[in-house]
Design an enzyme around this catalytic site. Structure first.
Site, mmCIF file in Angstrom:
data_model
loop_
_atom_site.group_PDB
_atom_site.id
_atom_site.type_symbol
_atom_site.label_atom_id
_atom_site.label_comp_id
_atom_site.label_asym_id
_atom_site.label_seq_id
_atom_site.Cartn_x
_atom_site.Cartn_y
_atom_site.Cartn_z
ATOM 1 N N ARG A 180 -46.450 -50.848 13.883
ATOM 2 C CA ARG A 180 -46.639 -52.265 14.274
ATOM 3 C C ARG A 180 -47.437 -53.050 13.224
ATOM 4 O O ARG A 180 -48.256 -53.912 13.562
ATOM 5 C CB ARG A 180 -47.342 -52.374 15.628
ATOM 6 C CG ARG A 180 -46.590 -51.766 16.772
ATOM 7 C CD ARG A 180 -45.252 -52.478 17.024
ATOM 8 N NE ARG A 180 -44.611 -51.924 18.194
ATOM 9 C CZ ARG A 180 -43.799 -50.854 18.160
ATOM 10 N NH1 ARG A 180 -43.517 -50.249 17.011
ATOM 11 N NH2 ARG A 180 -43.250 -50.409 19.276
ATOM 12 N N SER A 250 -44.946 -55.740 24.933
ATOM 13 C CA SER A 250 -46.192 -54.956 24.957
ATOM 14 C C SER A 250 -47.347 -55.814 24.456
ATOM 15 O O SER A 250 -47.273 -56.353 23.353
ATOM 16 C CB SER A 250 -46.079 -53.742 24.039
ATOM 17 O OG SER A 250 -44.972 -52.976 24.408
ATOM 18 N N GLU A 345 -51.238 -56.546 20.363
ATOM 19 C CA GLU A 345 -50.040 -56.528 19.513
ATOM 20 C C GLU A 345 -49.563 -57.931 19.106
ATOM 21 O O GLU A 345 -49.324 -58.159 17.917
ATOM 22 C CB GLU A 345 -48.901 -55.774 20.220
ATOM 23 C CG GLU A 345 -47.709 -55.563 19.313
ATOM 24 C CD GLU A 345 -46.568 -54.814 19.977
ATOM 25 O OE1 GLU A 345 -46.771 -53.678 20.419
ATOM 26 O OE2 GLU A 345 -45.472 -55.387 20.050
HETATM 27 C C1 LIG Z 1 -39.635 -58.518 26.506
HETATM 28 C C2 LIG Z 1 -40.093 -58.152 25.114
HETATM 29 C C3 LIG Z 1 -39.870 -56.882 24.638
HETATM 30 C C4 LIG Z 1 -40.296 -56.530 23.339
HETATM 31 N N1 LIG Z 1 -40.055 -55.259 22.902
HETATM 32 C C5 LIG Z 1 -40.449 -54.878 21.670
HETATM 33 C C6 LIG Z 1 -40.201 -53.560 21.208
HETATM 34 O O1 LIG Z 1 -39.608 -52.738 21.885
HETATM 35 N N2 LIG Z 1 -40.643 -53.237 19.968
HETATM 36 C C7 LIG Z 1 -41.282 -54.128 19.166
HETATM 37 O O2 LIG Z 1 -41.652 -53.761 18.042
HETATM 38 N N3 LIG Z 1 -41.517 -55.408 19.574
HETATM 39 C C8 LIG Z 1 -41.111 -55.799 20.805
HETATM 40 N N4 LIG Z 1 -41.360 -57.066 21.233
HETATM 41 C C9 LIG Z 1 -42.081 -58.018 20.369
HETATM 42 C C10 LIG Z 1 -41.144 -58.986 19.583
HETATM 43 O O3 LIG Z 1 -39.908 -59.097 20.180
HETATM 44 C C11 LIG Z 1 -40.947 -58.530 18.138
HETATM 45 O O4 LIG Z 1 -42.188 -58.421 17.491
HETATM 46 C C12 LIG Z 1 -40.067 -59.505 17.349
HETATM 47 O O5 LIG Z 1 -39.802 -58.988 16.075
HETATM 48 C C13 LIG Z 1 -40.696 -60.889 17.196
HETATM 49 O O6 LIG Z 1 -39.711 -61.753 16.647
HETATM 50 P P1 LIG Z 1 -39.878 -63.326 16.730
HETATM 51 O O7 LIG Z 1 -38.787 -63.927 15.919
HETATM 52 O O8 LIG Z 1 -39.922 -63.756 18.147
HETATM 53 O O9 LIG Z 1 -41.278 -63.524 16.020
HETATM 54 P P2 LIG Z 1 -42.399 -64.606 16.359
HETATM 55 O O10 LIG Z 1 -43.042 -64.247 17.650
HETATM 56 O O11 LIG Z 1 -41.850 -65.968 16.220
HETATM 57 O O12 LIG Z 1 -43.437 -64.317 15.179
HETATM 58 C C14 LIG Z 1 -44.201 -63.133 15.160
HETATM 59 C C15 LIG Z 1 -45.062 -63.106 13.889
HETATM 60 O O13 LIG Z 1 -44.217 -63.011 12.754
HETATM 61 C C16 LIG Z 1 -44.407 -64.128 11.889
HETATM 62 N N5 LIG Z 1 -43.090 -64.478 11.373
HETATM 63 C C17 LIG Z 1 -41.994 -64.808 12.099
HETATM 64 N N6 LIG Z 1 -40.944 -65.001 11.277
HETATM 65 C C18 LIG Z 1 -41.398 -64.786 10.016
HETATM 66 C C19 LIG Z 1 -40.786 -64.817 8.731
HETATM 67 N N7 LIG Z 1 -39.482 -65.107 8.584
HETATM 68 N N8 LIG Z 1 -41.546 -64.552 7.647
HETATM 69 C C20 LIG Z 1 -42.855 -64.239 7.772
HETATM 70 N N9 LIG Z 1 -43.497 -64.194 8.969
HETATM 71 C C21 LIG Z 1 -42.763 -64.459 10.069
HETATM 72 C C22 LIG Z 1 -45.008 -65.216 12.760
HETATM 73 O O14 LIG Z 1 -45.761 -66.144 11.997
HETATM 74 C C23 LIG Z 1 -45.866 -64.384 13.681
HETATM 75 O O15 LIG Z 1 -47.062 -64.036 13.012
HETATM 76 C C24 LIG Z 1 -40.944 -57.470 22.525
HETATM 77 C C25 LIG Z 1 -41.157 -58.772 23.013
HETATM 78 C C26 LIG Z 1 -40.733 -59.110 24.288
HETATM 79 C C27 LIG Z 1 -40.952 -60.514 24.801
#
Ligand SMILES: Cc1cc2nc3c(=O)[nH]c(=O)nc-3n(C[C@H](O)[C@H](O)[C@H](O)COP(=O)(O)OP(=O)(O)OC[C@H]3O[C@@H](n4cnc5c(N)ncnc54)[C@H](O)[C@@H]3O)c2cc1C
Length: 365
Positions: A180, A250, A345
């Site tokens: 992570r 999480s 996280e």
């Molecule tokens: C129901 C649920 C289940 C989930 N299950 C998992 C799981 O099984 N495993 C897991 O690892 N995660 C899980 N997650 C967490 C999440 O889905 C992941 O971390 C996902 O990759 C986040 O993507 P996002 O586009 O929504 O990022 P955001 O929430 O928009 O951003 C997250 C972080 O990344 C940065 N960021 C976003 N895009 C970029 C970019 N292009 N360049 C640089 N920085 C960037 C943002 O500034 C922020 O700091 C879950 C979330 C939910 C709601």
């Protein structure tokens, strides 16, 4: 100031005109907290992104890129420019032998990408189905599920330097990908944004079924599609859909403890759920929180999900205040009971990166 962005033109002017002021982020984070962005824009091409970064740099605005907002804890108004990543495009190259290289723009939807690869019959992403968010955010915390992490298939990451506008590729092994974690959350936080990734998949591959009870629920010789469907089914049973119940998955990482600490805990709590991890053990944070009595508890509009204690949910709050209090209470009680520190996280916004960004801009001037 020595900027390498191209000079402003009509295109840049149009992009700048698209920047909005004082926009609610409620629909841009899956906790649905209703804080505001000072400036807000959507980047749907690399040129638009460059123009936005040049504008932010010119006016010394901080920049925050977000994707699906599914790993965010927004707890205050966000200063500067919030850019939503909507860069799209998927390009597949079949190599001789067993390899497929996929180049995917950072704003593509992660789950749709997984589904696309499974439908093509390509192995590698099936265990990572139904993780919300964008492709570009996946390396940021090295997403993982069911024994697979993106680092297992990631070849390269295309980045843009938010200060210079330079676009280049970085090898995955140089990105600091760990449990992570990655350099995008650390030393590259205020400089690099991800614009695309290159993933290596296999035409013939081995399925990994040893995690999360997958094999118990699958036929003896499951297909790639069976695994994908089962991962989706198990996840849907266990995790709340952010569209119907606001959450960010999480909320805590699984804490890592030494072998000695693990032995002591196991003696006190024989049912402790833990996994070998490097030199020590990873403890199931959900089990620790559940055993501390938190599962299903509600607290001023927020709470701990009734089916999975690792997930904090927002029933109706517009601010993160109650959630932050709940987090503090859970951390304290887990520490009191097991002597273990839980680490959050999701990424908190606004963050200290702004200070770094401002310092970088000063240095360039
Ligand atoms: C129901 C649920 C289940 C989930 N299950 C998992 C799981 O099984 N495993 C897991 O690892 N995660 C899980 N997650 C967490 C999440 O889905 C992941 O971390 C996902 O990759 C986040 O993507 P996002 O586009 O929504 O990022 P955001 O929430 O928009 O951003 C997250 C972080 O990344 C940065 N960021 C976003 N895009 C970029 C970019 N292009 N360049 C640089 N920085 C960037 C943002 O500034 C922020 O700091 C879950 C979330 C939910 C709601």
């Amino acid at each position: 100031m020595n900027m390498r962005f191209s000079s402003r033109d009509c295109f840049s002017q149009n992009v700048e005109d698209s920047i909005q002021k004082n926009i609610s982020l409620a629909t841009y984070n899956t906790f649905r907290f209703a804080y505001r962005a000072e400036f807000f824009a959507i980047a749907d091409s690399l040129d638009v992104l460059k123009a936005l970064l040049a504008w932010a740099s010119r006016f010394k605005h901080e920049v925050t890129m977000i994707g699906g907002g599914s790993n965010l804890l927004i707890s205050g108004d966000v200063k500067g420019l919030v850019i939503v990543n909507r860069l799209t495009g998927i390009n597949a190259r079949e190599h001789s032998g067993n390899l497929i290289s996929l180049t995917v723009a950072a704003g593509e939807n992660w789950h749709q990408l997984v589904e696309f690869t499974v439908n093509q019959g390509w192995f590698g992403l099936e265990n990572l189905a139904l993780i919300p968010g964008t492709v570009g955010a996946a390396p940021v915390q090295n997403i993982g599920a069911y024994g697979v992490e993106i680092k297992d298939v990631l070849a390269r990451v295309q980045v843009i330097n938010r200060l210079s506008g330079d676009v280049y590729w970085v090898n995955a092994r140089d990105c600091g990908l760990a449990y992570r974690d990655s350099h995008f959350k650390g030393k590259w936080l205020s400089t690099l944004l991800i614009t695309a990734v290159e993933i290596s998949l296999k035409k013939q591959g081995r399925l990994l079924l040893t995690y999360g009870g997958l094999s118990d629920r699958l036929p003896a010789q499951p297909s790639l599609k069976n695994v994908f469907d089962m991962v989706c089914q198990v996840r849907s049973e266990k995790l709340p859909d952010p569209k119907t119940l606001a959450n960010a998955g999480s909320f805590f990482k699984n804490p890592i403890v030494s072998q000695d600490q693990h032995e002591v805990l196991k003696a006190r709590f024989p049912n402790l759920v833990s996994f070998r991890f490097e030199d020590g053990f990873k403890l199931a944070a959900g089990w620790l929180i559940d055993q501390a009595g938190w599962k299903g508890k509600q607290f001023h509009g927020v709470g701990v999900y009734e089916k999975q204690a690792l997930v904090l949910v927002n029933y109706k709050d517009e601010t993160a205040d109650s959630l932050l209090l709940l987090e503090a209470e859970i951390k304290q009680s887990v520490y009191d009971l097991y002597g273990v520190n839980l680490e959050r996280e999701p990424v908190q916004l606004p963050s200290l990166m702004y200070l770094d960004h401002a310092t970088n801009l000063e240095t360039l001037n």
